[in-house]
Design a protein around this motif. Structure first.
Motif, mmCIF file in Angstrom:
data_model
loop_
_atom_site.group_PDB
_atom_site.id
_atom_site.type_symbol
_atom_site.label_atom_id
_atom_site.label_comp_id
_atom_site.label_asym_id
_atom_site.label_seq_id
_atom_site.Cartn_x
_atom_site.Cartn_y
_atom_site.Cartn_z
ATOM 1 N N LEU A 55 59.457 -24.721 25.826
ATOM 2 C CA LEU A 55 59.386 -25.491 27.065
ATOM 3 C C LEU A 55 59.241 -24.581 28.277
ATOM 4 O O LEU A 55 58.422 -24.828 29.173
ATOM 5 N N SER A 56 60.020 -23.508 28.297
ATOM 6 C CA SER A 56 59.956 -22.577 29.425
ATOM 7 C C SER A 56 58.620 -21.846 29.467
ATOM 8 O O SER A 56 58.097 -21.546 30.541
ATOM 9 N N ARG A 57 58.044 -21.567 28.301
ATOM 10 C CA ARG A 57 56.727 -20.933 28.267
ATOM 11 C C ARG A 57 55.670 -21.843 28.885
ATOM 12 O O ARG A 57 54.799 -21.385 29.640
ATOM 13 N N ALA A 58 55.770 -23.128 28.555
ATOM 14 C CA ALA A 58 54.823 -24.086 29.132
ATOM 15 C C ALA A 58 54.984 -24.166 30.647
ATOM 16 O O ALA A 58 53.991 -24.240 31.392
ATOM 17 N N ARG A 59 56.238 -24.133 31.112
ATOM 18 C CA ARG A 59 56.481 -24.180 32.551
ATOM 19 C C ARG A 59 55.970 -22.923 33.241
ATOM 20 O O ARG A 59 55.419 -22.994 34.351
ATOM 21 N N LEU A 60 56.140 -21.776 32.595
ATOM 22 C CA LEU A 60 55.640 -20.528 33.158
ATOM 23 C C LEU A 60 54.122 -20.576 33.304
ATOM 24 O O LEU A 60 53.572 -20.182 34.338
ATOM 25 N N THR A 61 53.440 -21.061 32.272
ATOM 26 C CA THR A 61 51.982 -21.169 32.324
ATOM 27 C C THR A 61 51.546 -22.081 33.461
ATOM 28 O O THR A 61 50.616 -21.759 34.217
ATOM 29 N N GLU A 62 52.242 -23.216 33.619
ATOM 30 C CA GLU A 62 51.906 -24.147 34.694
ATOM 31 C C GLU A 62 52.136 -23.529 36.064
ATOM 32 O O GLU A 62 51.309 -23.674 36.976
ATOM 33 N N ILE A 63 53.242 -22.821 36.220
ATOM 34 C CA ILE A 63 53.551 -22.180 37.497
ATOM 35 C C ILE A 63 52.467 -21.175 37.869
ATOM 36 O O ILE A 63 51.986 -21.133 39.010
ATOM 37 N N LEU A 64 52.059 -20.357 36.904
ATOM 38 C CA LEU A 64 51.054 -19.330 37.187
ATOM 39 C C LEU A 64 49.691 -19.947 37.476
ATOM 40 O O LEU A 64 48.932 -19.427 38.306
ATOM 41 N N LEU A 65 49.368 -21.050 36.813
ATOM 42 C CA LEU A 65 48.107 -21.731 37.101
ATOM 43 C C LEU A 65 48.113 -22.296 38.519
ATOM 44 O O LEU A 65 47.117 -22.203 39.246
ATOM 45 N N ARG A 66 49.233 -22.893 38.924
ATOM 46 C CA ARG A 66 49.343 -23.433 40.268
ATOM 47 C C ARG A 66 49.350 -22.329 41.320
ATOM 48 O O ARG A 66 48.961 -22.545 42.483
ATOM 49 N N PHE A 67 49.781 -21.145 40.900
ATOM 50 C CA PHE A 67 49.969 -20.061 41.850
ATOM 51 C C PHE A 67 48.662 -19.356 42.211
ATOM 52 O O PHE A 67 48.645 -18.508 43.095
ATOM 53 N N LYS A 68 47.564 -19.716 41.571
ATOM 54 C CA LYS A 68 46.300 -19.003 41.799
ATOM 55 C C LYS A 68 45.861 -19.066 43.259
ATOM 56 O O LYS A 68 45.181 -18.152 43.749
ATOM 57 N N ASN A 69 46.257 -20.134 43.977
ATOM 58 C CA ASN A 69 45.879 -20.249 45.380
ATOM 59 C C ASN A 69 46.790 -19.463 46.310
ATOM 60 O O ASN A 69 46.677 -19.576 47.531
ATOM 61 N N SER A 70 47.709 -18.695 45.721
ATOM 62 C CA SER A 70 48.589 -17.849 46.528
ATOM 63 C C SER A 70 48.293 -16.372 46.325
ATOM 64 O O SER A 70 48.996 -15.517 46.850
ATOM 65 N N LEU A 71 47.234 -16.086 45.561
ATOM 66 C CA LEU A 71 46.847 -14.707 45.273
ATOM 67 C C LEU A 71 45.615 -14.327 46.075
ATOM 68 O O LEU A 71 44.612 -15.052 46.069
ATOM 69 N N LEU A 72 45.682 -13.202 46.749
ATOM 70 C CA LEU A 72 44.542 -12.685 47.494
ATOM 71 C C LEU A 72 44.105 -11.356 46.896
ATOM 72 O O LEU A 72 44.908 -10.631 46.313
ATOM 73 N N PRO A 73 42.827 -11.020 47.034
ATOM 74 C CA PRO A 73 42.358 -9.733 46.493
ATOM 75 C C PRO A 73 42.998 -8.554 47.221
ATOM 76 O O PRO A 73 43.238 -8.612 48.427
ATOM 77 N N ALA A 74 43.275 -7.502 46.476
ATOM 78 C CA ALA A 74 43.833 -6.282 47.069
ATOM 79 C C ALA A 74 42.702 -5.394 47.558
ATOM 80 O O ALA A 74 41.619 -5.365 46.977
ATOM 81 N N SER A 75 42.955 -4.668 48.625
ATOM 82 C CA SER A 75 41.943 -3.766 49.181
ATOM 83 C C SER A 75 42.004 -2.389 48.540
ATOM 84 O O SER A 75 41.174 -1.533 48.833
ATOM 85 N N THR A 76 43.000 -2.186 47.672
ATOM 86 C CA THR A 76 43.203 -0.896 47.023
ATOM 87 C C THR A 76 42.979 -1.030 45.516
ATOM 88 O O THR A 76 43.427 -2.006 44.903
ATOM 89 N N ARG A 77 42.311 -0.065 44.946
ATOM 90 C CA ARG A 77 42.049 -0.092 43.510
ATOM 91 C C ARG A 77 43.289 0.344 42.743
ATOM 92 O O ARG A 77 43.958 1.302 43.108
ATOM 93 N N TYR A 78 43.572 -0.369 41.658
ATOM 94 C CA TYR A 78 44.755 -0.085 40.839
ATOM 95 C C TYR A 78 44.383 0.883 39.723
ATOM 96 O O TYR A 78 43.388 0.703 39.027
ATOM 97 N N SER A 79 45.220 1.913 39.540
ATOM 98 C CA SER A 79 44.995 2.894 38.477
ATOM 99 C C SER A 79 45.949 2.639 37.329
ATOM 100 O O SER A 79 47.174 2.686 37.499
ATOM 101 N N GLU A 80 45.420 2.369 36.148
ATOM 102 C CA GLU A 80 46.245 2.102 34.974
ATOM 103 C C GLU A 80 47.011 3.343 34.530
ATOM 104 O O GLU A 80 47.985 3.244 33.782
ATOM 105 N N ALA A 81 46.576 4.511 34.982
ATOM 106 C CA ALA A 81 47.240 5.754 34.593
ATOM 107 C C ALA A 81 48.537 5.981 35.358
ATOM 108 O O ALA A 81 49.335 6.853 34.993
ATOM 109 N N LEU A 82 48.770 5.196 36.404
ATOM 110 C CA LEU A 82 49.963 5.365 37.237
ATOM 111 C C LEU A 82 50.880 4.148 37.101
ATOM 112 O O LEU A 82 50.441 3.060 36.737
ATOM 113 N N SER A 83 52.145 4.320 37.422
ATOM 114 C CA SER A 83 53.081 3.196 37.432
ATOM 115 C C SER A 83 52.780 2.298 38.618
ATOM 116 O O SER A 83 52.065 2.689 39.554
#
Length: 295
Positions: A55-83
């Protein structure tokens, strides 16, 4: 207004913490999270999914789907080699950073953010200069999360008799140019036919002026449309810019004035937004397309 934050996908230690944190962000708050790293929702999901029941997994998925309109693109590139912390040191154009327990300033912990009333300043609105650039920057997050936008202003006009009305045209150019940069597909104007002088020649001059504006700002990828306001309470005075499940209210409209004059601009809350979306966006609403998530 339009504050952006960098948030470690592993910042919240529990699902409840995560849900409580995400409620503090969204267009209605004027507060956004930058997608850093690029697959931020998936990273968040992976950090919590193993500890949750079905049940909580389903709620997490729903929350993240709804949250897409709260995410903006970053101006900085992310490096997977760093924390994330090392990457966050290079993050630009953000008002703050939020990390897990043990984070040191300038990174705030989720506990600090959730318990300190002053941790996240109010940023749902502002008094901005009545200039084309200020209008465009206030609207940029809306363009970044919307595929279609609708500008509503019964007082907007492109001409005063035979002369171009630069007080409005300059703003419209700046908005369309910013929308083009953020890959908006459709930009629609809702105007009063008589005030915009469309009734004189069945819109021939209005269409020509829109084409001129579109050409001058190089917005060939955007479809420009217009429609007419009616005798409705939502059409009589308020001026809005609507997008995908979000909207901005412009108290003084989109007219350009001198630099000392300001306009009260506010993100519209969910309750007030609902009838606007139903009236102007619902029938032809287009969601911001994203690459398919594996979750």
């Amino acid at each position: 207004m339009n504050d952006r934050y960098g948030v470690d996908p592993c910042a919240a230690s529990t699902f409840v913490e995560l849900a409580s944190l995400l409620r503090l962000f969204g267009p209605e708050h004027g507060r956004f999270i930058v997608e850093f790293p690029l697959d931020w929702p998936e990273e968040v999901r992976n950090a919590h999914i193993d500890d949750l029941d079905d049940l909580s997994r389903a709620r997490l998925t729903e929350i993240l789907l709804r949250f897409k309109n709260s995410l903006l693109p970053a101006s900085t590139r992310y490096s997977e080699a760093l924390s994330w912390v090392q990457n966050a040191q290079q993050l630009r154009d953000v008002q703050g950073l939020i990390g897990p327990v043990g984070s040191r300033p300038p990174i705030q912990t989720v506990f600090d953010v959730l318990t300190d009333p002053k941790a996240l300043p109010d940023c749902s609105g502002a008094h901005i200069p009545r200039t084309p650039n200020a209008y465009a920057e206030a609207a940029r997050p809306l363009f970044q999360i919307s595929k279609k936008v609708v500008l509503i202003d019964r007082y907007l006009r492109l001409r005063d008799l035979s002369r171009i009305e630069h007080r409005y045209v300059r703003t419209l150019k700046a908005l369309i140019k910013a929308a083009q940069a953020e890959k908006v597909d459709v930009f629609k104007l809702m105007v009063n036919a008589e005030h915009a002088r469309i009734h004189i020649d069945d819109g021939a001059q209005f269409k020509a002026d829109l084409e001129m504006i579109q050409c001058e700002v190089g917005a060939s990828d955007i479809k420009i449309e217009y429609g007419f306001l009616e005798s409705h309470s939502l059409d009589s005075h308020p001026r809005y810019l609507l997008g995908n499940e979000c909207g901005l209210s412009f108290d003084w409209g989109f007219e350009v004035k001198d630099a000392t004059s300001t306009c009260h601009v506010e993100w519209v809350g969910r309750a007030a937004l609902k009838p606007l979306l139903e009236r102007f966006m619902q029938a032809t609403s287009l969601a911001r397309s994203r690459a398919p998530r594996r979750w």
